[in-house]
Design an enzyme around this catalytic site. Sequence first.
Site, PDB file in Angstrom:
ATOM      1  N   ARG A 130      78.500 -14.807  46.290  1.00 44.99           N
ATOM      2  CA  ARG A 130      79.571 -14.745  47.282  1.00 44.99           C
ATOM      3  C   ARG A 130      80.076 -13.310  47.327  1.00 44.99           C
ATOM      4  O   ARG A 130      79.384 -12.422  47.775  1.00 44.99           O
ATOM      5  CB  ARG A 130      80.686 -15.745  46.917  1.00 44.99           C
ATOM      6  CG  ARG A 130      80.274 -17.196  47.115  1.00 44.99           C
ATOM      7  CD  ARG A 130      81.220 -18.129  46.442  1.00 44.99           C
ATOM      8  NE  ARG A 130      81.264 -17.862  45.009  1.00 44.99           N
ATOM      9  CZ  ARG A 130      81.910 -18.583  44.112  1.00 44.99           C
ATOM     10  NH1 ARG A 130      82.614 -19.612  44.499  1.00 44.99           N
ATOM     11  NH2 ARG A 130      81.862 -18.285  42.829  1.00 44.99           N
ATOM     12  N   SER A 168      84.001 -24.572  43.544  1.00 45.22           N
ATOM     13  CA  SER A 168      84.347 -25.889  42.984  1.00 45.22           C
ATOM     14  C   SER A 168      85.773 -25.865  42.443  1.00 45.22           C
ATOM     15  O   SER A 168      86.502 -26.853  42.543  1.00 45.22           O
ATOM     16  CB  SER A 168      83.382 -26.251  41.848  1.00 45.22           C
ATOM     17  OG  SER A 168      82.073 -26.365  42.331  1.00 45.22           O
TER      18      SER A 168
END
Length: 163
Positions: free
Chosen positions: A92, A130
Amino acid sequence: MNQITAICPGSFDPVTLGHTDIITRASKMFSKVIVAVMPNAKKQSAFTPEERAEMLSKCVANLPNVEVEIYDGLLADFVDLKNAKAIVKGLRAISDFEYEFQMALMNEKMNKNAETVFFTTRAENLFLSSSAVKAIATKGGCIKDFVPECVHDYIATELAKKN
Ligand code: PNS
């Protein structure tokens, strides 16, 4: 297509749309992809490895060359166990880079076959993790844009119980 098996490792606690995007893209590039649910010593988990693997299995049911396994050992060993040639990880922001780079180098040091391939995340998943899903859902927030639809209700219900 070359007959190459790749491992997509992670803690997947729980699986997000970012994970399924990387797994789907890997399934188009490698002949076989094994999604490995592994422990991350740095993280406390909300779901058991079995629950995580079950959720992932539902999400990849439409991808015939993808399997899900739980492995409680070193990733570098799992690569050889499965006769794999690549480890696929999603990257990311730059903040991921140092940690992922270190793991890639450590794995390659332990096992010369453990070659890590980084996939850049899609822009829409740049912020997704998450941990964020857990933080939102435990407080009753909406996570429908963050997790696959087939496991949304299960994740939302289980995390809401942990509030
Ligand atoms: O999704 P995550 O939490 O970023 O995944 C991290 C994971 C599970 C891939 C990493 O912690 C890992 O490889 N664990 C297995 C044990 C291992 O091989 N540790 C040494 C890494 S250098």
